[in-house]
Design a protein around this motif. Structure first.
Motif, PDB file in Angstrom:
ATOM      1  N   UNK A 143       0.832  -1.208   0.000  1.00  0.00           N
ATOM      2  CA  UNK A 143       0.000   0.000   0.000  1.00  0.00           C
ATOM      3  C   UNK A 143       0.863   1.254   0.000  1.00  0.00           C
ATOM      4  N   UNK A 144       1.944   1.207   0.783  1.00  0.00           N
ATOM      5  CA  UNK A 144       2.839   2.362   0.836  1.00  0.00           C
ATOM      6  C   UNK A 144       3.506   2.587  -0.515  1.00  0.00           C
ATOM      7  N   UNK A 145       3.992   1.521  -1.126  1.00  0.00           N
ATOM      8  CA  UNK A 145       4.652   1.635  -2.435  1.00  0.00           C
ATOM      9  C   UNK A 145       3.697   2.203  -3.484  1.00  0.00           C
ATOM     10  N   UNK A 146       2.472   1.650  -3.534  1.00  0.00           N
ATOM     11  CA  UNK A 146       1.487   2.150  -4.490  1.00  0.00           C
ATOM     12  C   UNK A 146       1.100   3.592  -4.179  1.00  0.00           C
ATOM     13  N   UNK A 147       0.980   3.912  -2.897  1.00  0.00           N
ATOM     14  CA  UNK A 147       0.617   5.271  -2.516  1.00  0.00           C
ATOM     15  C   UNK A 147       1.657   6.283  -2.958  1.00  0.00           C
ATOM     16  N   UNK A 192      -4.534  15.289 -12.100  1.00  0.00           N
ATOM     17  CA  UNK A 192      -3.765  15.308 -10.862  1.00  0.00           C
ATOM     18  C   UNK A 192      -4.662  15.211  -9.646  1.00  0.00           C
ATOM     19  N   UNK A 193      -5.770  15.935  -9.680  1.00  0.00           N
ATOM     20  CA  UNK A 193      -6.731  15.858  -8.575  1.00  0.00           C
ATOM     21  C   UNK A 193      -7.327  14.461  -8.462  1.00  0.00           C
ATOM     22  N   UNK A 194      -7.536  13.796  -9.595  1.00  0.00           N
ATOM     23  CA  UNK A 194      -8.093  12.434  -9.592  1.00  0.00           C
ATOM     24  C   UNK A 194      -7.111  11.440  -8.976  1.00  0.00           C
ATOM     25  N   UNK A 195      -5.824  11.607  -9.264  1.00  0.00           N
ATOM     26  CA  UNK A 195      -4.812  10.687  -8.723  1.00  0.00           C
ATOM     27  C   UNK A 195      -4.793  10.711  -7.198  1.00  0.00           C
ATOM     28  N   UNK A 196      -5.171  11.846  -6.601  1.00  0.00           N
ATOM     29  CA  UNK A 196      -5.190  11.941  -5.142  1.00  0.00           C
ATOM     30  C   UNK A 196      -6.139  10.926  -4.502  1.00  0.00           C
ATOM     31  N   UNK A 197      -7.155  10.541  -5.240  1.00  0.00           N
ATOM     32  CA  UNK A 197      -8.133   9.594  -4.709  1.00  0.00           C
ATOM     33  C   UNK A 197      -7.500   8.251  -4.346  1.00  0.00           C
ATOM     34  N   UNK A 198      -6.390   7.904  -4.992  1.00  0.00           N
ATOM     35  CA  UNK A 198      -5.793   6.584  -4.826  1.00  0.00           C
ATOM     36  C   UNK A 198      -4.612   6.572  -3.861  1.00  0.00           C
ATOM     37  N   UNK A 199      -4.299   7.728  -3.266  1.00  0.00           N
ATOM     38  CA  UNK A 199      -3.209   7.793  -2.287  1.00  0.00           C
ATOM     39  C   UNK A 199      -3.773   7.456  -0.907  1.00  0.00           C
ATOM     40  N   UNK A 200      -3.253   6.448  -0.227  1.00  0.00           N
ATOM     41  CA  UNK A 200      -3.784   6.098   1.094  1.00  0.00           C
ATOM     42  C   UNK A 200      -3.386   7.135   2.142  1.00  0.00           C
ATOM     43  N   UNK A 201      -4.223   7.277   3.149  1.00  0.00           N
ATOM     44  CA  UNK A 201      -3.927   8.217   4.236  1.00  0.00           C
ATOM     45  C   UNK A 201      -3.680   7.459   5.531  1.00  0.00           C
ATOM     46  N   UNK A 202      -2.487   7.626   6.137  1.00  0.00           N
ATOM     47  CA  UNK A 202      -2.255   7.009   7.447  1.00  0.00           C
ATOM     48  C   UNK A 202      -3.139   7.674   8.504  1.00  0.00           C
ATOM     49  N   UNK A 203      -3.520   6.898   9.486  1.00  0.00           N
ATOM     50  CA  UNK A 203      -4.339   7.426  10.572  1.00  0.00           C
ATOM     51  C   UNK A 203      -3.533   8.418  11.396  1.00  0.00           C
ATOM     52  N   UNK A 204      -4.124   9.554  11.693  1.00  0.00           N
ATOM     53  CA  UNK A 204      -3.449  10.542  12.527  1.00  0.00           C
ATOM     54  C   UNK A 204      -3.297   9.996  13.944  1.00  0.00           C
ATOM     55  N   UNK A 205      -2.209  10.378  14.641  1.00  0.00           N
ATOM     56  CA  UNK A 205      -2.026   9.918  16.026  1.00  0.00           C
ATOM     57  C   UNK A 205      -3.220  10.327  16.879  1.00  0.00           C
ATOM     58  N   UNK A 206      -3.514   9.541  17.920  1.00  0.00           N
ATOM     59  CA  UNK A 206      -4.673   9.865  18.762  1.00  0.00           C
ATOM     60  C   UNK A 206      -4.532  11.212  19.450  1.00  0.00           C
ATOM     61  N   UNK A 207      -5.643  11.847  19.660  1.00  0.00           N
ATOM     62  CA  UNK A 207      -5.648  13.146  20.324  1.00  0.00           C
ATOM     63  C   UNK A 207      -5.326  12.992  21.802  1.00  0.00           C
ATOM     64  N   UNK A 208      -4.660  13.984  22.385  1.00  0.00           N
ATOM     65  CA  UNK A 208      -4.472  13.960  23.831  1.00  0.00           C
ATOM     66  C   UNK A 208      -5.823  14.090  24.529  1.00  0.00           C
ATOM     67  N   UNK A 209      -5.834  13.724  25.809  1.00  0.00           N
ATOM     68  CA  UNK A 209      -7.096  13.778  26.551  1.00  0.00           C
ATOM     69  C   UNK A 209      -7.691  15.177  26.506  1.00  0.00           C
ATOM     70  N   UNK A 210      -6.822  16.167  26.633  1.00  0.00           N
ATOM     71  CA  UNK A 210      -7.284  17.541  26.568  1.00  0.00           C
ATOM     72  C   UNK A 210      -6.855  18.128  25.226  1.00  0.00           C
ATOM     73  N   UNK A 211      -7.786  18.321  24.348  1.00  0.00           N
ATOM     74  CA  UNK A 211      -7.464  18.831  23.010  1.00  0.00           C
ATOM     75  C   UNK A 211      -7.035  20.284  23.088  1.00  0.00           C
TER      76      UNK A 211
END
Length: 687
Positions: free
Chosen positions: A17-21, A209-228
């Motif tokens: 997935x990373x390589x393709x992304x 170019x905008x269409x190609x963005x659809x196929x790039x995977x997004x890693x999950x953002x790190x969890x939020x701290x208890x107090x945002x």
């Protein structure tokens, strides 16, 4: 509301997935930047001028996309709130690209040239600038978490090189079409040539170019701290980091200084120098070619040494380029105008390659993992703040200086005649270039205080431009008393208060060596180096000799590094070392005879390059020296030297080189040379 799976972040990305992304992100950059290279290389400026824009309008046009990046502040909050960067990017980038369609169609609905048409252009550019800012805030953090740190420099260099290549092809085609259309449709109707170009480009490149963005995977953002954190803390967090705050200040100042000049390069060529759109884009393509050549060089240097050192080198060279624009008109075109434009665009590509990706990668590298969104937004805002304010001020200054002129005239008078010569003519936008140069000098000091892990000084970059060998002392020429590279390029050039001159020399020498290496590699087709290599080496040296009326000190450096570059192919298994050295030395001998260079001095410099290249290629230095001795013994007639004199010259050069590379190399060389330069057999080095 359920979000489609395509837009949902993934907690873990597989290697596949990373390589393709990364591949899809490269394609996106190639298409998007390919379109940007068309509008950014002169087409949009020429379109605006055709609509009736003046200097101030051009400044506003250049400033709007940057000023609108202030929207990144609420966009950062939006990213942290939704935590779905891909969704935000797609929903903002697609509409922003769609706005190019009404921009292209302005001539269909407005009277031109006219103020209303110009205002409409600026309005559409401003709206898409807002949407683009939202996209940038989300896409920066997305990239930071997707691209592995250890390949950051190499990946972005590769991505940008593909983008530049795409822009070269499409921008030249666009320029050719526009000039052809203007020739067929003179007058106001010629503006529709720009309309067709923008419409086709946005459809083929921008939207894909905008269409190609659809196929790039997004890693999950790190969890939020208890107090945002609040939006205020989120936005100001980068400024609490002392080192990153220094980077922000530097980015503001460099963006301001450079964008006093950059937006007006195309206008200067179109209006003051009277070049056609094809020539403007053609020169831009030349710049892009050298950008591609050096992108991977800078990418490797950035990963190996630091982004900061590469950025320092790039800015120094860029300042030299900005200063050179002043001399393109005296006051109009003259015999040096076009050659100077060619040189300027070559070094612009080299410098731009260093600056463009390191300003982004250094921001990524200094951003804490998981907090890249706010840090990258701060860096982006800094760049856009400087880049947005500068063209507005530059537009007003260009109008002010349009009626002013500064001349330095040399006058020679005699009883019979008087001769005047304009040495320097500064007029119109030349003042902007001079101001940008002076402000740019100040930014180099700001860069020096920024800290980057594993950073090296710019001197290390320069050393590796001149001699790619790791841990070698500064290379010198083999010719006694002619230490051109060590004493002239690195000492004398640094004493000249002109930034970038040493870097310009360094990249020139680098290209000589790399060209020689490429020539040798191309000549190898199987088992040995053919006669073509000797011819190409000879022509390379002859070309350098003819390009200077007085080579003097330079000739040793040119021969040394040409031979060194050719020797670097000797590590290929298919290369016969004796044949390689025989062809190289015979090429040097022939070139020396044809360009009136002393054969003995040529042999000294060439033999120095043989040892230097052999060490860098990791081959047996003793075998290389023996092959060189055998060649000169069989070439005494062509040399016009006795056998003893020829071998003595080889001994002098190889021993000088060996002393630079340590006792082990010196021991090998001492065993291989028949005698020292004074005619005595060399003693074995003591353990």
């Amino acid at each position: 509301m359920r979000i489609p799976k395509l837009f949902q972040p993934k907690e873990v990305l597989s290697e596949e997935e990373l390589t393709k992304g990364l591949r899809w992100m490269t394609l996106e950059g190639t298409a998007t930047m390919g379109f940007f290279n068309i509008t950014g290389s002169g087409v949009l400026v020429a379109f605006a001028l055709a609509l009736g824009a003046n200097n101030f309008h051009i400044g506003v046009l250049a400033a709007i996309p940057f000023i609108m990046q202030i929207v990144q502040i609420p966009a950062v909050w939006l990213v942290e709130k939704l935590r779905m960067r891909k969704l935000i990017v797609i929903l903002s980038w697609f509409p922003s690209q769609l706005f190019w369609y009404p921009i292209a169609c302005i001539p269909l609905f407005m009277d031109i040239p006219g103020n209303t048409a110009v205002v409409m252009l600026l309005t559409f550019v401003a709206i898409r600038g807002i949407l683009s800012a939202v996209c940038s805030a989300a896409f920066a953090g997305w990239q930071r978490d997707l691209v592995p740190q250890q390949i950051l420099g190499r990946y972005y260099a590769k991505r940008q090189s593909y983008a530049v290549a795409s822009g070269m092809i499409f921008s030249f085609a666009a320029a050719f079409f526009i000039d052809h259309y203007l020739a067929i449709h003179p007058g106001e109707s010629g503006i529709f040539g720009y309309t067709w170009v923008i419409l086709v480009a946005i459809t083929l490149l921008g939207m894909s170019g905008a269409t190609f963005m659809l196929f790039i995977p997004e890693p999950l953002m790190p969890p939020l701290p208890e107090k945002r954190p609040s939006l205020f803390k989120l936005v100001t967090a980068p400024l609490q980091d002392t080192n990153f705050k220094r980077l922000v200040i530097f980015l503001i100042m460099w963006s301001f200084a450079s964008n006093l000049a950059i937006p007006f390069f195309s206008v200067h060529m179109l209006q003051r120098l009277g070049l056609s759109v094809t020539w403007v884009i053609g020169l831009s393509i030349l710049s892009q070619i050298f950008s591609i050549i050096f992108l991977r060089v800078w990418g490797q240097f950035a990963d190996r040494f630091s982004n900061k050192s590469v950025l320092s080198v790039g800015i120094s060279l860029y300042l030299l380029v900005i200063l050179a624009w002043i001399f393109t008109a005296m006051p109009g075109t003259y015999f040096l105008t076009f050659p100077l434009l060619v040189v300027i665009h070559i070094f612009t590509g080299i410098a731009g390659a260093a600056v463009s990706f390191t300003t982004g990668t250094i921001s990524l590298k200094l951003s804490p993992k998981g907090e890249a969104t706010s840090y990258m937004a701060a860096a982006s805002l800094a760049i856009n703040l400087g880049s947005g304010i500068a063209p507005l001020i530059a537009g007003a200054l260009a109008t002010f200086f349009s009626t002013r002129e500064l001349n330095l005239i040399l006058n020679w008078s005699s009883l019979s005649s008087t001769v005047e010569f304009t040495a320097i003519n500064i007029a119109d936008r030349d003042f902007l270039f001079g101001i940008a140069f002076l402000l740019g000098l100040f930014t180099l000091g700001l860069l020096a205080v920024i800290k980057e892990e594993g950073e090296s000084g710019r001197e290390v970059i320069l050393e590796h431009l001149i001699s790619p060998a790791r841990d070698f002392p500064r290379p010198v020429t083999a010719t006694p008393g002619q230490s051109f590279l060590s004493n002239f390029s690195l000492s004398l050039l640094r004493r000249i208060p002109l930034p970038g001159l040493d870097i310009a020399f360094g990249v020139t020498v680098y290209q000589i060596a790399e060209t020689a290496r490429a020539t040798a590699s191309a000549a190898i087709r199987g088992q040995r180096v053919t006669k073509k290599l000797a011819d190409d080496i000879r022509l390379s040296i002859l070309h350098m000799g003819k390009s200077r009326q007085h080579m003097d000190e330079n000739e040793g450096a040119v021969i040394q590094h040409t031979v060194r570059g050719a020797m670097l192919v000797a590590d290929e298994k298919s290369v016969n070392l004796e044949s390689l050295i025989d062809n190289v030395l015979k090429g040097v001998i022939t070139a020396s005879n044809q360009s009136d260079i002393a054969n003995r001095e040529s042999l000294v410099s060439a033999s120095y390059g043989i040892v230097q290249g052999a060490v860098e290629a990791g081959i047996d230095v003793s075998d290389a020296v023996k092959a060189a001795v055998a060649t000169v013994k069989s070439s005494t007639k062509a040399l016009g030297l006795s056998e003893d004199d020829a071998v003595s010259a080889i001994a002098e050069g190889v021993l000088m080189a060996a002393q630079k590379f340590g006792p082990d190399v010196l021991a090998e060389v001492s065993e291989a040379v028949p005698f020292r330069t004074d005619g005595t057999k060399p003693d074995k080095p003591e353990d």
